[in-house]
Write a protein that holds these residues in place. Structure first.
Motif, mmCIF file in Angstrom:
data_model
loop_
_atom_site.group_PDB
_atom_site.id
_atom_site.type_symbol
_atom_site.label_atom_id
_atom_site.label_comp_id
_atom_site.label_asym_id
_atom_site.label_seq_id
_atom_site.Cartn_x
_atom_site.Cartn_y
_atom_site.Cartn_z
ATOM 1 N N THR A 40 0.834 -1.193 0.000
ATOM 2 C CA THR A 40 0.000 0.000 0.000
ATOM 3 C C THR A 40 0.873 1.250 0.000
ATOM 4 O OG1 THR A 40 -0.082 0.120 2.406
ATOM 5 C CG2 THR A 40 -1.810 -1.186 1.299
ATOM 6 N N TRP A 81 -0.277 -8.819 5.255
ATOM 7 C CA TRP A 81 0.198 -7.485 5.616
ATOM 8 C C TRP A 81 -0.137 -7.144 7.062
ATOM 9 C CZ3 TRP A 81 3.520 -5.739 2.333
ATOM 10 C CH2 TRP A 81 3.374 -5.947 0.959
ATOM 11 N N GLY A 89 -1.538 -9.760 -0.931
ATOM 12 C CA GLY A 89 -0.510 -10.096 0.044
ATOM 13 C C GLY A 89 0.520 -10.997 -0.604
ATOM 14 N N THR A 117 -5.725 -3.153 0.234
ATOM 15 C CA THR A 117 -5.270 -4.540 0.154
ATOM 16 C C THR A 117 -6.461 -5.449 -0.117
ATOM 17 O OG1 THR A 117 -5.584 -5.054 2.493
ATOM 18 C CG2 THR A 117 -3.469 -4.048 1.864
ATOM 19 N N SER A 118 -6.181 -6.606 -0.698
ATOM 20 C CA SER A 118 -7.235 -7.589 -0.907
ATOM 21 C C SER A 118 -7.861 -7.995 0.420
ATOM 22 C CB SER A 118 -6.676 -8.804 -1.647
ATOM 23 O OG SER A 118 -5.481 -9.274 -1.056
ATOM 24 N N THR A 130 -3.276 -3.979 -3.738
ATOM 25 C CA THR A 130 -2.160 -4.911 -3.583
ATOM 26 C C THR A 130 -2.642 -6.226 -2.994
ATOM 27 O OG1 THR A 130 0.001 -5.288 -2.546
ATOM 28 C CG2 THR A 130 -1.563 -3.944 -1.310
ATOM 29 N N ASP A 170 -4.312 -12.485 5.489
ATOM 30 C CA ASP A 170 -3.834 -11.105 5.504
ATOM 31 C C ASP A 170 -2.352 -11.102 5.854
ATOM 32 O OD1 ASP A 170 -3.361 -8.426 5.666
ATOM 33 O OD2 ASP A 170 -4.829 -8.015 7.236
#
Length: 336
Positions: A171, A305, A216, A284-285, A214, A303
């Motif tokens: 991100t 991130w 992960g 993020t997704s 973005t 996740d």
């Protein structure tokens, strides 16, 4: 388990630029799950040859288009080198002629994986890197997105509600706080986030939305091959003492995601009539999975991130140890 709505994007037309493999293929597939017509572009073609592809890989745009169709959408394969403005202009003309509209444009063109190199080359100072390789990485990662938007956005803005998704790695907040692999890679990924912001500013008066997205830690075809697994057996990569000398993935790989996960994020955005609330944002997704309620293909919501122990990609070695930003020799490290 969550399942996609096969009619959510019925009648919508999308172009996924860079759909041959990885996130691009996952995005095209998820749009197909939702019933969209998806024009899948890339340099590797079963019919016309690999073109200018930097990879010696088996995946083709035709395979992606066939996957889209199997999942319930309509897949259309078009071989395009997105560094060639003439070819992209031809793509725009074909979309206009055959479909008369464009609802979603996804800029997922990359192609710099070999130029980025493996972990042994990461954190190499700029002056020790090959300049030609670095400049080509920037062309593949940034120029392609600019060329594609230049040629296709005029069609996207002809009706309100268009969506532009710029796919990147990290991100805006993450990439502003941490050094990413090399000067060239770092600049490329930060630039794509900024492209989404800039284009969102320009698209807003036309009722269109632009954002950066973005995934992960992505279980791309290349990543799976690296660990000697496939999408069905990927958890085997986490086992110690693997047979045949296969590498064991870091613990953080447990929080990895399939390419379909980020694809479902794009499909959810495209189906949301209130998508303009995301204009100019960097997402993020995983965040969008919580927002819209979709899951990955195995029913989970990974996740990588996240800062939670056990899922923090930085802490567990998914990426090289990050270098915090410094403002100057007398200023403490950023705590961002």
């Amino acid at each position: 388990m969550w399942s996609p709505d096969p009619k959510a994007l019925d009648g919508r037309v999308a172009v996924v630029a860079g759909a041959t493999r990885g996130a691009g293929r996952g995005i095209a597939a998820a749009l197909g799950e939702a019933g969209a017509t998806v024009v899948c572009t890339g340099r590797s073609s079963r019919v016309h040859g690999s073109g200018a592809s930097d990879y010696d890989r088996p995946e083709t745009v035709e395979e992606t288009a066939e996957l889209v169709t199997r999942l319930g959408g309509r897949g259309v394969a078009v071989q395009v080198d997105h560094l060639d403005s003439g070819q992209v202009a031809g793509l725009a003309g074909r979309v206009r002629e055959e479909f008369g509209r464009l609802d979603v444009l996804v800029n997922d063109i990359w192609g710099g994986e070999l130029l980025k190199g493996g972990p042994a080359r990461w954190n190499t100072p700029l002056w020790e890197l090959d300049l030609d390789d670095g400049m080509r990485l920037l062309r593949l990662a940034v120029d392609t997105h600019l060329i594609t938007s230049h040629q296709l956005l005029p069609l996207l803005i002809e009706r309100p509600g268009g969506l532009l998704v710029e796919v990147t790695d990290g991100t805006r907040e993450i990439n502003a706080s941490w050094y990413r692999i090399s000067v060239f890679y770092d600049l490329a990924k930060a630039a794509v986030n900024r492209l989404a912001f800039s284009q969102g500013h320009e698209l807003a008066p036309y009722g269109a939305t632009a954002l950066a997205l973005t995934p992960g830690w992505l279980r791309s075809e290349m990543m799976l091959d690296n660990f000697g697994v496939d999408e069905e057996t990927w958890r085997d990569a986490l086992l110690p003492d693997r047979p045949g000398g296969l590498p064991t993935a870091p613990e953080g790989f447990a929080a990895s995601e399939s390419p379909r996960y980020v694809g479902r994020a794009v499909a959810a955005l495209a189906a949301d009539p209130d998508r303009r609330k995301w204009n100019q944002q960097s997402l993020t997704s995983a965040r969008l999975a919580v927002e819209y309620g979709f899951t990955d293909v195995d029913g989970t919501r990974p996740d990588s991130w996240s800062g939670r122990p056990g899922a923090d990609a930085w802490r567990l070695g998914v990426f090289p140890a990050p270098t915090p930003c410094r403002r100057g020799p007398d200023v403490p490290e950023s705590t961002a």
